[in-house]
Design an enzyme around this catalytic site. Structure first.
Site, PDB file in Angstrom:
ATOM      1  N   CYS A 129       0.797  -1.234   0.000  1.00 46.79           N
ATOM      2  CA  CYS A 129       0.000   0.000   0.000  1.00 46.79           C
ATOM      3  C   CYS A 129       0.822   1.273   0.000  1.00 46.79           C
ATOM      4  O   CYS A 129       0.503   2.216  -0.739  1.00 46.79           O
ATOM      5  CB  CYS A 129      -0.988  -0.001   1.166  1.00 46.79           C
ATOM      6  N   HIS A 183      -2.423   1.054   7.115  1.00 49.06           N
ATOM      7  CA  HIS A 183      -2.771   1.095   5.702  1.00 49.06           C
ATOM      8  C   HIS A 183      -2.825   2.537   5.220  1.00 49.06           C
ATOM      9  O   HIS A 183      -3.308   3.425   5.922  1.00 49.06           O
ATOM     10  CB  HIS A 183      -4.126   0.428   5.450  1.00 49.06           C
ATOM     11  N   ASP A 188      -7.513   4.376  -3.700  1.00 45.73           N
ATOM     12  CA  ASP A 188      -6.737   3.329  -3.024  1.00 45.73           C
ATOM     13  C   ASP A 188      -6.411   2.226  -4.022  1.00 45.73           C
ATOM     14  O   ASP A 188      -7.253   1.390  -4.340  1.00 45.73           O
ATOM     15  CB  ASP A 188      -7.523   2.769  -1.840  1.00 45.73           C
TER      16      ASP A 188
END
Length: 286
Positions: free
Chosen positions: A84, A123, A138
């Site tokens: 991420c 995250h 995302d």
């Protein structure tokens, strides 16, 4: 503001023209460069198809570099993917270079976390503003990465090319859920406090070095497709097709595992001396 915090930014530079064009070539984008919602949607759709989610560096004990030159080198020029922080930092840099207003946020993950277990805010996601409206981007949530930006101010379910999501707010937090197997599943919770690069570097270092971290112990890869997703967790390979039952199988040979990473996930594997050994051990191959 007089304390100097106004100058604190996550994104310290912009991509040069050569690097930006290399990114566009990597994801197969040849459209406009104006910071519009249509452009954001197209980039968000193409990115997770071309740049896979993967944690091979931390799995092999290779340091994860979150600097802009490091991200361009690995995810764009070397044909690799990332997790991420790498994915969304690169995507955010691209968007900012194109003129989008972008901030980095952090989230506490609940997806596939045992009930009662509390995870840190480990995250990264992006807050993108377009025409005065706020969206969440995302491209780094593995097997459930978005394939389109989600409106932050839209409480109703939002359709994307693959799945349906919804965002709702309670108190100071926003919650993201995904519609899976006829029910809503909570993915993560986040606030709107902007994060800076050191915030991500500290968490990233923990995730890619701590012995108990999944990113150190296990091998993960995911790639979006127009029709669904590919997902790999250690020796378990899954093909998710929209509105169909998932196909699952167990990989029993390290050569097949390597072939999947290269041909299905499009990862140019690093020439690391322990790669073959780790893949063999992963599937208990004698």
């Amino acid at each position: 503001m007089s304390d100097g915090t106004k100058s604190l930014e996550l994104f310290q530079g912009r991509l040069d023209e050569k690097s930006l064009q290399a990114y566009f070539n990597r994801i197969g984008y040849g459209g406009d460069r104006e910071p519009t919602l249509e452009v954001l949607r197209e980039l968000h759709y193409l990115h997770p198809q071309a740049i896979p989610f993967e944690n091979i560096n931390s799995f092999l004990g290779i340091p994860v570099d979150l600097s802009l030159p490091g991200l361009v080198q690995k995810l764009v020029l070397e044909g690799r993917g990332g997790y991420c922080f790498e994915q969304n930092l690169l995507f955010g840099e691209v968007l900012r270079t194109m003129g989008f207003l972008v901030k980095g946020l952090s989230a506490r993950v609940f997806w596939e976390v045992p009930e009662g277990e509390i995870k840190p805010r480990d995250h990264m996601l992006l807050l993108v503003q377009v025409d005065g409206r706020k969206y969440i981007a995302d491209v780094g949530f593995g097997g459930a990465s978005f394939t389109a930006p989600l409106s932050l101010d839209h409480p109703e379910p939002q359709e994307t090319p693959i799945e349906r999501y919804r965002i709702f707010k309670e108190a100071d937090f926003y919650y993201v859920e995904i519609w899976i197997k006829e029910e809503w599943k909570l993915m993560y919770r986040f606030g709107l406090e902007p994060q800076l690069l050191p915030d991500y570097q500290v968490v990233s270092w923990y995730l890619c070095t701590h012995p108990s971290s999944l990113f150190v112990k296990d091998l993960m890869a995911a790639r979006c497709m127009p029709w669904g997703r590919y997902a790999l967790y250690n020796e378990r390979f899954t093909i998710h097709r929209k509105n169909e039952e998932s196909q699952k199988r167990t990989i029993t040979r390290h050569q097949e595992l390597k072939q999947l990473l290269e041909e299905i996930f499009l990862i140019q594997l690093p020439p690391h001396e322990t790669l073959t050994e780790r893949l063999k051990k992963l599937i208990s191959e004698e």
